[in-house]
Design an enzyme around this catalytic site. Structure first.
Site, PDB file in Angstrom:
ATOM      1  N   GLU A 249      13.199  34.887 -13.122  1.00 52.92           N
ATOM      2  CA  GLU A 249      14.635  35.165 -13.072  1.00 52.92           C
ATOM      3  C   GLU A 249      15.376  34.317 -14.084  1.00 52.92           C
ATOM      4  O   GLU A 249      15.089  33.136 -14.236  1.00 52.92           O
ATOM      5  CB  GLU A 249      15.223  34.790 -11.703  1.00 52.92           C
ATOM      6  CG  GLU A 249      14.763  35.601 -10.541  1.00 52.92           C
ATOM      7  CD  GLU A 249      15.444  35.124  -9.251  1.00 52.92           C
ATOM      8  OE1 GLU A 249      16.517  34.493  -9.324  1.00 52.92           O
ATOM      9  OE2 GLU A 249      14.870  35.369  -8.188  1.00 52.92           O
TER      10      GLU A 249
ATOM     11  N   GLU B  40      11.864  31.999  -3.660  1.00 52.94           N
ATOM     12  CA  GLU B  40      12.375  30.627  -3.754  1.00 52.94           C
ATOM     13  C   GLU B  40      12.263  29.875  -2.419  1.00 52.94           C
ATOM     14  O   GLU B  40      13.270  29.507  -1.811  1.00 52.94           O
ATOM     15  CB  GLU B  40      13.830  30.617  -4.239  1.00 52.94           C
ATOM     16  CG  GLU B  40      13.988  31.067  -5.677  1.00 52.94           C
ATOM     17  CD  GLU B  40      15.391  30.857  -6.221  1.00 52.94           C
ATOM     18  OE1 GLU B  40      16.333  30.713  -5.426  1.00 52.94           O
ATOM     19  OE2 GLU B  40      15.553  30.842  -7.451  1.00 52.94           O
TER      20      GLU B  40
END
Ligand code: GLA
Length: 655
Positions: free
Chosen positions: A305, A153
């Site tokens: 995720e 991320e």
């Protein structure tokens, strides 16, 4: 180039981030048993393992990673191996403070959390390259390894000194000369003219409003710097294992990265997705991110995720009610995912995420979370052979561009009630509620394959993008644009007349006099519907085929909606039902039909390949009429003319 299919090999990847370094090795064996029982076929290792792998500068401890990689390999579970560079070890910040980022007020972001690295730091980049090199050299040929996951991320900004120097280099590349920079940034305003490159700074905390083009360029620069970090690590792992795909996980609709640009640099596009289980539009939020990710991937993508239950970072963290995890996972598959993964495999007992769910919760094997995870594993295995590699098709493109977002959503704008992601959500929601499947596209992409193109809001449009929209419309496409579109050029300079002249001409607008933004909750009456958030005082030039007027108030009689040929301009945000109805009408006119007619509101229908997914987002069972006989791949039974879906139930139907 390798792709997702090299990792899936006909399966839907199912598993999650696994952090074995948080557990004694006995637990690893228990993990393998539970993974196999749940149908887990992939784990992501190493995301936050840098301190474990490099306990002191230049030292390496790969022993534990060797053992867990071997264990996974023996169990037939593939490994997505992450470079650990999202969280440098404490020694790095301690020995090299230059690796730590600064916020816009000059404060240091310290170690003790994560992502405390400066994208511009040469020292950080050197250490990141070295650990990546050694990791890649050691594991490139490991039989368990299926994919590389770079960092995690990417999302950091840096206003520090090294970043300032890199920003100046970046600006030199973009603008060439200081004169050109002064022109682009409009520095005649407020005495901002630069006489020396050394004076140019990232937009640090000022006394009053910042220069908007400086902010826009800083956002472009940040996205590019992070992309450089990603590409450097990607190139290292590719050199060692050209046969393996590489990804990095996006945050959904995250402002900090131009994900269109980034996706071009990935073999697999992956995203993390955490809609709030309590949000009545959680499913639509999921659909939006999934549509966007599929469009970036131009095919199957990876849900890297999601949460099996509650997250830990909202004010109140609600678990997923029974069946919701399965439903939202199947939704991702319907919308093109070939991988359904989680953060994380086993819920942590310590650290900042100990109250974030895992596939195995603190309640363990008997807990509802793991039980539902196991059921889903079996479902995914059942449908995988019919699904993987196929495409979800959409005939509508919604346009979105990060640069427009960066330019439009700044301070000192006409209304803070209006923002780019809010407009995307509102328009996508209307299409979703109308059961119209959408792709997303960049305004400079080739749009000719879509009968309908929808522009919720593109405040900034480059000349090339305007050319593209005009070519699309003149080529027979149906184009619908929301307000605040075509206002600024790529340096955030307002276009003459307040809106691009060629677009005004396309819609039949002569003069855009004033914007009349509305307060939260305020509405404006238009013929046949009410508008929210925004209204506009504009004159038509007499060439539009139809106009819908404002009724009453200051704008009485002026056009709220204009249609000229197949081009539509909507100068307010119609209330949700009205927007849904308007878009349904326009889509019908463009020859685009809903996935199925007569669907109950709470049922989402998506076609992927020759399959039809039906998803009940309601808590009550519901029946869907569907002529003919279909095989439900989830149950293995045939259904004729009518499908009944239980609470949060789903069917995956093959004709
Ligand atoms: C992100 C991160 C994970 C974890 C989850 C929690 O997606 O990538 O490491 O922190 O959030 O929701």
């Amino acid at each position: 180039m390798p792709g997702l299919s090299d990792a899936t090999r006909g399966r839907i990847l199912y598993g999650g981030d696994h952090n074995p370094e948080q557990w004694p090795e006995e637990t690893w064996h228990e993990d393998v048993r539970l993974m196999r029982q749940a149908g887990v076929n992939t784990v992501t290792l190493g995301v936050f393992s840098w301190a474990k792998l490099e306990p002191r500068p230049g030292e390496r401890d790969f022993g534990w990673l060797d053992r867990i990689m071997d264990l996974m390999g023996e169990a037939g579970i593939g490994v997505v191996l992450a470079t650990p560079t999202a969280s440098p070890p404490p020694w790095m910040g301690h020995l090299h403070p230059d690796t730590l980022p600064r916020d816009e007020e000059g404060r240091t972001e310290w170690w003790g959390g994560r992502q405390h690295f400066s994208h511009s730091s040469a020292t950080y980049r050197r250490y990141a390259a070295a650990i990546t090199e050694d990791l890649a050299a050691r594991y490139a040929g490991h039989p368990a390894l299926t994919m590389w996951h770079i960092n995690n991320e990417y999302c950091t900004y840096d206003w520090g000194d090294e970043a300032a120097a890199r920003f100046r280099d970046w600006l030199r590349d973009r603008h060439g000369t200081l004169d050109a920079l002064n022109t682009a940034w409009g520095t005649a305003f407020w005495s901002q003219g630069y006489g020396d490159w050394a004076e140019v700074m990232p937009p640090r905390h000022p006394h009053y409003l910042k220069n908007p083009t400086q902010v826009l360029d800083f956002k472009r620069f940040t996205s590019d710097m992070l992309l450089e970090c990603y590409a450097a690590e990607r190139d290292i792992v590719r050199r060692h294992s050209p046969h393996l795909p590489v990804t990095t996980n996006f945050m959904p609709l995250w402002a900090g990265q131009d994900a269109w640009r980034w996706a071009e640099e990935e073999d697999v596009v992956s995203v993390d997705l955490y809609p709030d289980p309590r949000d009545p539009f959680g499913a639509q939020e999921g659909a939006l991110v999934q549509d966007m990710t599929r469009s970036q991937a131009r095919g199957p993508w990876m849900l890297m995720e999601q949460a099996a239950g509650a997250v830990n970072w909202r004010g109140v963290n609600h678990p997923k009610p029974h069946g919701l995890n399965r439903l939202w996972s199947l939704q991702a598959v319907a919308r093109g995912a070939d991988a359904v993964c989680y953060f994380q495999w086993r819920q942590s007992r310590q650290g900042a995420e100990k109250f974030h769910s895992g596939m195995v919760s603190h309640a363990g094997e008997q807990g509802r979370t793991y039980q539902e995870v196991t059921r889903l594993g079996a479902d995914l295995a059942r449908i995988a052979p019919h699904v993987t590699g196929t495409h979800s098709t959409a005939r509508i493109a919604v346009l979105h561009d990060w640069h427009s977002w960066w330019a439009g959503d700044q301070e000192a704008r006409p209304s803070h009630e209006v923002d780019h992601p809010g407009m995307l959500r509102a328009w996508h929601r209307a299409l979703w509620q109308a059961h119209l499947t959408t792709d997303f596209a960049h305004p400079e992409h080739d749009l000719s394959a879509y009968p309908l193109v929808v522009v919720p809001q593109l405040y900034l449009l480059t000349d090339t993008a305007v050319d593209n929209l005009l070519a699309y419309a003149h080529g027979g496409g149906t184009l619908v644009c929301g307000f605040l579109t075509g206002i600024a050029d790529e340096d955030d300079r307002v276009r003459p007349g307040g809106m691009d002249a060629r677009l005004r001409d396309l819609f039949g607008i002569r003069t855009l006099h004033e914007w009349w933004p509305l307060d939260a909750g305020e509405t404006v009456t238009c013929e046949g519907f009410r508008g929210t958030l925004w209204s506009e005082e504009l004159d038509a030039d007499g060439t539009a085929d139809a106009t819908t007027p404002y009724k009453g108030g200051e704008l009485d009689g002026l056009p709220a909606v204009l249609r000229k040929g197949r081009a539509w301009y909507v100068s307010t945000l119609p209330e949700p039902e009205a927007l849904r109805d308007l878009l349904t009408r326009i889509a019908t006119g463009a020859g685009v039909r809903p996935v199925l007619d007569g669907l109950p509101d709470q049922v989402e229908a998506v076609r992927r390949g020759d399959l039809l997914f039906l998803l009940n987002h309601g808590r009550e069972p519901v029946a869907v009429d569907l002529p003919g006989t279909h095989r439900d791949l989830l149950t293995g039974t045939d259904v004729t003319d009518r499908v009944t879906l239980g609470r949060h139930g789903a069917a995956v139907l093959r004709p």
